[in-house]
Scaffold this motif. Sequence first.
Motif, PDB file in Angstrom:
ATOM      1  N   THR A  28       0.803  -1.211   0.000  1.00 28.47           N
ATOM      2  CA  THR A  28       0.000   0.000   0.000  1.00 28.47           C
ATOM      3  C   THR A  28       0.839   1.265   0.000  1.00 28.47           C
ATOM      4  O   THR A  28       0.341   2.335   0.311  1.00 28.47           O
ATOM      5  N   PHE A  29       2.112   1.157  -0.383  1.00 30.61           N
ATOM      6  CA  PHE A  29       2.989   2.324  -0.350  1.00 30.61           C
ATOM      7  C   PHE A  29       2.407   3.480  -1.140  1.00 30.61           C
ATOM      8  O   PHE A  29       2.509   4.633  -0.739  1.00 30.61           O
ATOM      9  N   SER A  30       1.777   3.184  -2.256  1.00 30.73           N
ATOM     10  CA  SER A  30       1.292   4.261  -3.123  1.00 30.73           C
ATOM     11  C   SER A  30       0.226   5.118  -2.453  1.00 30.73           C
ATOM     12  O   SER A  30      -0.038   6.239  -2.886  1.00 30.73           O
ATOM     13  N   ARG A  31      -0.385   4.616  -1.378  1.00 28.74           N
ATOM     14  CA  ARG A  31      -1.439   5.374  -0.711  1.00 28.74           C
ATOM     15  C   ARG A  31      -0.922   6.235   0.435  1.00 28.74           C
ATOM     16  O   ARG A  31      -1.679   6.966   1.049  1.00 28.74           O
ATOM     17  N   PHE A  32       0.357   6.132   0.727  1.00 32.07           N
ATOM     18  CA  PHE A  32       0.914   6.872   1.854  1.00 32.07           C
ATOM     19  C   PHE A  32       1.454   8.230   1.436  1.00 32.07           C
ATOM     20  O   PHE A  32       2.121   8.354   0.405  1.00 32.07           O
ATOM     21  N   ALA A  33       1.191   9.232   2.266  1.00 35.62           N
ATOM     22  CA  ALA A  33       1.986  10.449   2.208  1.00 35.62           C
ATOM     23  C   ALA A  33       3.306  10.146   2.912  1.00 35.62           C
ATOM     24  O   ALA A  33       3.347   9.330   3.837  1.00 35.62           O
ATOM     25  N   MET A  34       4.370  10.765   2.453  1.00 37.50           N
ATOM     26  CA  MET A  34       5.697  10.476   3.009  1.00 37.50           C
ATOM     27  C   MET A  34       6.368  11.752   3.483  1.00 37.50           C
ATOM     28  O   MET A  34       6.133  12.839   2.920  1.00 37.50           O
ATOM     29  N   GLY A  35       7.214  11.604   4.465  1.00 32.58           N
ATOM     30  CA  GLY A  35       7.927  12.764   4.975  1.00 32.58           C
ATOM     31  C   GLY A  35       9.364  12.432   5.317  1.00 32.58           C
ATOM     32  O   GLY A  35       9.709  11.272   5.539  1.00 32.58           O
ATOM     33  N   TRP A  36      10.188  13.453   5.326  1.00 33.02           N
ATOM     34  CA  TRP A  36      11.559  13.365   5.822  1.00 33.02           C
ATOM     35  C   TRP A  36      11.685  14.303   7.027  1.00 33.02           C
ATOM     36  O   TRP A  36      11.224  15.460   6.977  1.00 33.02           O
ATOM     37  N   PHE A  37      12.299  13.792   8.076  1.00 30.54           N
ATOM     38  CA  PHE A  37      12.583  14.564   9.271  1.00 30.54           C
ATOM     39  C   PHE A  37      14.068  14.395   9.588  1.00 30.54           C
ATOM     40  O   PHE A  37      14.718  13.493   9.064  1.00 30.54           O
ATOM     41  N   ARG A  38      14.581  15.245  10.460  1.00 35.03           N
ATOM     42  CA  ARG A  38      15.974  15.103  10.874  1.00 35.03           C
ATOM     43  C   ARG A  38      16.106  15.463  12.350  1.00 35.03           C
ATOM     44  O   ARG A  38      15.307  16.225  12.902  1.00 35.03           O
ATOM     45  N   GLN A  39      17.146  14.900  12.947  1.00 36.45           N
ATOM     46  CA  GLN A  39      17.400  15.160  14.363  1.00 36.45           C
ATOM     47  C   GLN A  39      18.887  15.287  14.583  1.00 36.45           C
ATOM     48  O   GLN A  39      19.649  14.343  14.335  1.00 36.45           O
ATOM     49  N   ALA A  40      19.300  16.461  15.044  1.00 35.92           N
ATOM     50  CA  ALA A  40      20.694  16.716  15.380  1.00 35.92           C
ATOM     51  C   ALA A  40      20.902  16.397  16.861  1.00 35.92           C
ATOM     52  O   ALA A  40      19.941  16.415  17.646  1.00 35.92           O
ATOM     53  N   PRO A  41      22.135  16.120  17.270  1.00 37.20           N
ATOM     54  CA  PRO A  41      22.397  15.811  18.685  1.00 37.20           C
ATOM     55  C   PRO A  41      21.897  16.909  19.612  1.00 37.20           C
ATOM     56  O   PRO A  41      22.153  18.094  19.389  1.00 37.20           O
ATOM     57  N   GLY A  42      21.143  16.511  20.636  1.00 40.42           N
ATOM     58  CA  GLY A  42      20.652  17.462  21.616  1.00 40.42           C
ATOM     59  C   GLY A  42      19.463  18.291  21.170  1.00 40.42           C
ATOM     60  O   GLY A  42      19.021  19.178  21.893  1.00 40.42           O
ATOM     61  N   LYS A  43      18.952  18.001  19.985  1.00 41.20           N
ATOM     62  CA  LYS A  43      17.816  18.772  19.465  1.00 41.20           C
ATOM     63  C   LYS A  43      16.629  17.865  19.194  1.00 41.20           C
ATOM     64  O   LYS A  43      16.774  16.646  19.076  1.00 41.20           O
ATOM     65  N   ARG A  45      13.484  16.305  16.983  1.00 37.35           N
ATOM     66  CA  ARG A  45      13.301  15.925  15.590  1.00 37.35           C
ATOM     67  C   ARG A  45      12.503  17.021  14.888  1.00 37.35           C
ATOM     68  O   ARG A  45      11.487  17.499  15.405  1.00 37.35           O
ATOM     69  N   GLU A  46      12.960  17.395  13.701  1.00 38.08           N
ATOM     70  CA  GLU A  46      12.300  18.494  12.993  1.00 38.08           C
ATOM     71  C   GLU A  46      11.923  18.099  11.568  1.00 38.08           C
ATOM     72  O   GLU A  46      12.587  17.260  10.934  1.00 38.08           O
ATOM     73  N   PHE A  47      10.875  18.710  11.099  1.00 41.52           N
ATOM     74  CA  PHE A  47      10.374  18.476   9.759  1.00 41.52           C
ATOM     75  C   PHE A  47      11.343  19.011   8.713  1.00 41.52           C
ATOM     76  O   PHE A  47      11.910  20.089   8.876  1.00 41.52           O
ATOM     77  N   VAL A  48      11.509  18.230   7.639  1.00 43.15           N
ATOM     78  CA  VAL A  48      12.341  18.663   6.524  1.00 43.15           C
ATOM     79  C   VAL A  48      11.497  18.842   5.261  1.00 43.15           C
ATOM     80  O   VAL A  48      11.472  19.912   4.661  1.00 43.15           O
ATOM     81  N   ALA A  49      10.797  17.777   4.860  1.00 38.90           N
ATOM     82  CA  ALA A  49      10.001  17.846   3.629  1.00 38.90           C
ATOM     83  C   ALA A  49       8.951  16.748   3.651  1.00 38.90           C
ATOM     84  O   ALA A  49       9.113  15.735   4.333  1.00 38.90           O
ATOM     85  N   ALA A  50       7.874  16.967   2.891  1.00 42.13           N
ATOM     86  CA  ALA A  50       6.808  15.975   2.800  1.00 42.13           C
ATOM     87  C   ALA A  50       6.230  15.981   1.396  1.00 42.13           C
ATOM     88  O   ALA A  50       6.347  16.969   0.661  1.00 42.13           O
ATOM     89  N   ILE A  51       5.600  14.850   1.056  1.00 41.78           N
ATOM     90  CA  ILE A  51       5.004  14.711  -0.272  1.00 41.78           C
ATOM     91  C   ILE A  51       3.704  13.940  -0.148  1.00 41.78           C
ATOM     92  O   ILE A  51       3.596  13.023   0.664  1.00 41.78           O
ATOM     93  N   SER A  52       2.718  14.309  -0.944  1.00 42.95           N
ATOM     94  CA  SER A  52       1.417  13.643  -0.895  1.00 42.95           C
ATOM     95  C   SER A  52       1.502  12.249  -1.502  1.00 42.95           C
ATOM     96  O   SER A  52       2.484  11.891  -2.150  1.00 42.95           O
ATOM     97  N   TRP A  53       0.436  11.462  -1.327  1.00 43.59           N
ATOM     98  CA  TRP A  53       0.466  10.070  -1.748  1.00 43.59           C
ATOM     99  C   TRP A  53       0.739   9.913  -3.245  1.00 43.59           C
ATOM    100  O   TRP A  53       1.402   8.957  -3.649  1.00 43.59           O
ATOM    101  N   ASN A  54       0.259  10.856  -4.058  1.00 39.21           N
ATOM    102  CA  ASN A  54       0.453  10.730  -5.505  1.00 39.21           C
ATOM    103  C   ASN A  54       1.584  11.613  -6.018  1.00 39.21           C
ATOM    104  O   ASN A  54       1.785  11.706  -7.231  1.00 39.21           O
ATOM    105  N   GLY A  55       2.290  12.270  -5.107  1.00 36.47           N
ATOM    106  CA  GLY A  55       3.399  13.124  -5.519  1.00 36.47           C
ATOM    107  C   GLY A  55       2.971  14.472  -6.055  1.00 36.47           C
ATOM    108  O   GLY A  55       3.810  15.256  -6.491  1.00 36.47           O
TER     109      GLY A  55
END
Length: 123
Positions: A28-43, A45-55
């Motif tokens: 069911t991957f095609s139905r998921f919205a996807m996101g990238w997050f990042r976490q630096a030491p001591g900080k 987790r923060e949002f980086v980018a996201a994309i809808s299920w169909n791009g």
Amino acid sequence: QVQLVESGGGLVQAGGSLRLSCAASGRTFSRFAMGWFRQAPGKEREFVAAISWNGGSTSSADSVKGRFTISKDNAKNTVYLQMNSLKPEDTAVYYCAASFAVMATITSAYDYWGRGTQVTVSS
């Protein structure tokens, strides 16, 4: 159930580029919205980018706008993060995540997470 595996991290000099990949299992991957997050030491987790299920829609944090691009290939069950003009402050562990809901910028909206890939940018 969805399993996510990130790859493509590494050490790069400031100004360089990396492309992160996130391979997903499950039909069911095609139905998921996807996101990238990042976490630096001591900080947090923060949002980086996201994309809808169909791009068709994308969103990115102000700190990476114009430098990072998210894309999704449903045929390959993979989401990408192209990172250009990298800066030392981009150093972090990068995580991909999948959401049943609409594209989102908050961690609580995501249902599945990968284990992360380290990105280190030297000055």
